[in-house]
Design a protein around this motif. Structure first.
Motif, PDB file in Angstrom:
ATOM      1  N   ARG A  39       0.446  -1.002   0.124  1.00 28.02           N
ATOM      2  CA  ARG A  39      -0.027  -0.225   0.132  1.00 28.02           C
ATOM      3  C   ARG A  39       1.479   1.001  -0.294  1.00 28.02           C
ATOM      4  O   ARG A  39       0.499   2.295  -0.699  1.00 28.02           O
ATOM      5  CB  ARG A  39      -0.694   0.023   1.417  1.00 28.02           C
ATOM      6  CG  ARG A  39      -1.839  -1.148   0.988  1.00 28.02           C
ATOM      7  CD  ARG A  39      -3.609  -1.207   2.008  1.00 28.02           C
ATOM      8  NE  ARG A  39      -3.127  -0.480   3.066  1.00 28.02           N
ATOM      9  CZ  ARG A  39      -2.417  -1.471   4.342  1.00 28.02           C
ATOM     10  NH1 ARG A  39      -3.617  -2.674   3.675  1.00 28.02           N
ATOM     11  NH2 ARG A  39      -2.091  -0.994   5.284  1.00 28.02           N
ATOM     12  N   ASP A  42       2.383   1.806  -3.784  1.00 26.63           N
ATOM     13  CA  ASP A  42       1.249   2.071  -4.688  1.00 26.63           C
ATOM     14  C   ASP A  42       1.215   4.045  -4.047  1.00 26.63           C
ATOM     15  O   ASP A  42       0.788   4.535  -5.131  1.00 26.63           O
ATOM     16  CB  ASP A  42       0.164   1.450  -4.221  1.00 26.63           C
ATOM     17  CG  ASP A  42      -0.381   0.049  -4.719  1.00 26.63           C
ATOM     18  OD1 ASP A  42       0.572  -0.359  -5.761  1.00 26.63           O
ATOM     19  OD2 ASP A  42      -0.583  -0.385  -4.204  1.00 26.63           O
ATOM     20  N   ARG A  43       0.943   4.447  -3.405  1.00 27.03           N
ATOM     21  CA  ARG A  43       0.620   5.761  -2.539  1.00 27.03           C
ATOM     22  C   ARG A  43       2.429   6.846  -2.997  1.00 27.03           C
ATOM     23  O   ARG A  43       2.244   7.605  -3.052  1.00 27.03           O
ATOM     24  CB  ARG A  43       1.278   5.549  -0.807  1.00 27.03           C
ATOM     25  CG  ARG A  43      -0.177   5.059  -0.049  1.00 27.03           C
ATOM     26  CD  ARG A  43      -0.210   5.787   1.137  1.00 27.03           C
ATOM     27  NE  ARG A  43      -1.289   5.765   1.887  1.00 27.03           N
ATOM     28  CZ  ARG A  43      -1.350   4.419   2.539  1.00 27.03           C
ATOM     29  NH1 ARG A  43      -0.199   3.126   2.649  1.00 27.03           N
ATOM     30  NH2 ARG A  43      -2.232   3.713   3.495  1.00 27.03           N
ATOM     31  N   ARG A  45       3.854   5.590  -5.995  1.00 32.07           N
ATOM     32  CA  ARG A  45       3.620   6.397  -6.991  1.00 32.07           C
ATOM     33  C   ARG A  45       2.595   6.748  -7.679  1.00 32.07           C
ATOM     34  O   ARG A  45       2.501   7.979  -8.717  1.00 32.07           O
ATOM     35  CB  ARG A  45       2.772   4.178  -7.705  1.00 32.07           C
ATOM     36  CG  ARG A  45       4.118   3.085  -7.493  1.00 32.07           C
ATOM     37  CD  ARG A  45       3.628   2.133  -7.676  1.00 32.07           C
ATOM     38  NE  ARG A  45       4.515   1.091  -8.151  1.00 32.07           N
ATOM     39  CZ  ARG A  45       4.708  -0.191  -8.098  1.00 32.07           C
ATOM     40  NH1 ARG A  45       3.193  -0.895  -7.560  1.00 32.07           N
ATOM     41  NH2 ARG A  45       5.366  -1.143  -8.246  1.00 32.07           N
ATOM     42  N   GLN A  46       1.359   7.092  -6.402  1.00 37.45           N
ATOM     43  CA  GLN A  46       0.585   8.496  -6.233  1.00 37.45           C
ATOM     44  C   GLN A  46       0.927   9.535  -6.747  1.00 37.45           C
ATOM     45  O   GLN A  46       0.332  10.154  -7.138  1.00 37.45           O
ATOM     46  CB  GLN A  46      -0.892   8.113  -5.817  1.00 37.45           C
ATOM     47  CG  GLN A  46      -1.587   7.083  -6.333  1.00 37.45           C
ATOM     48  CD  GLN A  46      -2.295   6.515  -5.250  1.00 37.45           C
ATOM     49  OE1 GLN A  46      -3.020   7.410  -4.026  1.00 37.45           O
ATOM     50  NE2 GLN A  46      -3.003   5.157  -4.936  1.00 37.45           N
ATOM     51  N   MET A  47       2.263  10.086  -5.651  1.00 39.72           N
ATOM     52  CA  MET A  47       2.595  11.040  -5.768  1.00 39.72           C
ATOM     53  C   MET A  47       3.551  11.636  -6.744  1.00 39.72           C
ATOM     54  O   MET A  47       4.015  12.337  -6.095  1.00 39.72           O
ATOM     55  CB  MET A  47       3.255  11.168  -4.388  1.00 39.72           C
ATOM     56  CG  MET A  47       2.491  10.585  -3.442  1.00 39.72           C
ATOM     57  SD  MET A  47       3.175  10.727  -1.369  1.00 39.72           S
ATOM     58  CE  MET A  47       4.518  11.784  -1.710  1.00 39.72           C
ATOM     59  N   GLY A  48       4.278  10.408  -7.803  1.00 40.27           N
ATOM     60  CA  GLY A  48       5.201  10.263  -9.066  1.00 40.27           C
ATOM     61  C   GLY A  48       6.528   9.539  -8.751  1.00 40.27           C
ATOM     62  O   GLY A  48       7.390  10.211 -10.036  1.00 40.27           O
TER      63      GLY A  48
END
Length: 324
Positions: A39, A42-43, A45-48
């Motif tokens: 998890r 994934d966070r 990755r969402q932040m770039g």
């Protein structure tokens, strides 16, 4: 939310410190479950942040280079300035900063976008640091070897000896060292099954493998490198005891030419290698200190010959008529 943010920053720091981490390893470091690690990844990755995943033996999570610099990191111009500064520092031989700059450059270089990396190379090629006449080592070679030392992976080196002969070597790299403006690699040579010191400016190409190695007992690496450069590889080795404090003699000798160690408060032991003992005798004479020759005995004869030559020159000068 605070715990999640703190954990994400710790996870990011771990990913930047090594090439590949497995999920269980990260879970153990962060004291969470593997599911929580997924998890958190994934966070990021969402932040770039470009966190890559590879399967199979040797796989895991690693921080890769993205199309853009991830948010919260340096902007392109800031990254360029930092990378160029680190690269120039790494090749300038600045005491106490070169190895730290090299480690930081290796970490930054892995995640730079291709266009920023190309710009760093272009600017670096247009700039330089004036030091001495020592041959320069390639910054790419420096970065590759520093990364391999950090990650404990084998490297393959295309190396050229002083006589011009080229050969390939498979090495286990242990330390990259700068000595008086020249860079060296201390490594275990898998073909020779022994420790060797290699000059980086003689390396035409270096490639890091994916094969890790279990560290061997390398002993005192800095002392071993000094010995290999100054003593080994010569036809003769010289050992003398200089009757003067180490602190007085050390600034007068080159670390690439001799090794020097204290022998009590008022003496020191000097070791060197030379193919012609006459040059060694001349360098010892320049020190102007009393000394004891430990080995080889032929050196004492050569020093005596220099003394007789000097006495003869002096005597002839005293007998010669003085010019008006």
């Amino acid at each position: 939310m605070g715990d999640v943010t703190t954990r994400a920053l710790r996870l990011l720091a771990l990913l930047q410190s090594r090439s590949v981490w497995t999920g269980p390893e990260l879970a153990d470091r962060l004291d969470v479950t593997v599911r929580t690690v997924r998890r958190d990844v994934d966070r990021l990755r969402q932040m770039g942040y470009p966190v890559l995943t590879s399967a199979g033996h040797g796989g895991g999570y690693q921080l890769g280079a993205g199309r853009e610099l991830p948010p919260l990191l340096l902007g392109a111009h800031e990254a360029l300035a930092v990378a160029v500064g680190l690269r120039l520092t790494a090749v300038s031989g600045i005491s106490g900063l070169d190895e730290e700059a090299l480690r930081a450059l290796a970490a930054l270089d892995r995640i730079l976008p291709p266009e920023v990396r190309a710009e760093v190379q272009a600017v670096s090629d247009a700039m330089g640091v004036i030091t001495n006449a020592a041959p320069a080592a390639s910054s790419e070679v420096l970065v590759t070897l520093a990364s391999a030392v950090r990650d404990r992976v084998r490297v393959r080196v295309d190396y050229e000896r002083a006589d011009g002969e080229r050969f390939e070597r498979r090495l286990e790299p242990y330390r990259v060292l700068s000595m008086e403006g020249r860079w060296y690699l201390y490594a275990f040579d898998l073909e020779r099954e022994d420790w060797r010191t290699f000059r980086l400016d003689r390396m035409h190409e270096v490639s890091a493998s994916t094969f890790s190695f279990t560290p061997r007992d390398a002993g005192d690496i800095e002392q071993n490198v000094r010995e290999s450069i100054a003593v080994r590889g010569y036809e003769r080795s010289v050992t003398v005891r200089i009757l003067a404090p180490y602190e007085r003699i050390a600034p007068q000798v080159s670390a690439r030419s001799v090794t020097l160690e204290p022998d009590g408060p008022d003496a020191c032991i000097l070791r060197a290698g030379d193919d012609d003992l006459r040059w060694t005798a001349l360098h010892l004479a320049l020190l102007g200190e009393e000394l004891e020759v430990i080995e080889p005995p032929e050196l004492l004869e050569i020093i005596g010959g220099l003394g007789r030559w000097a006495d003869g020159v002096t005597a002839r000068a005293e007998r010669a008529p003085r010019r008006p």
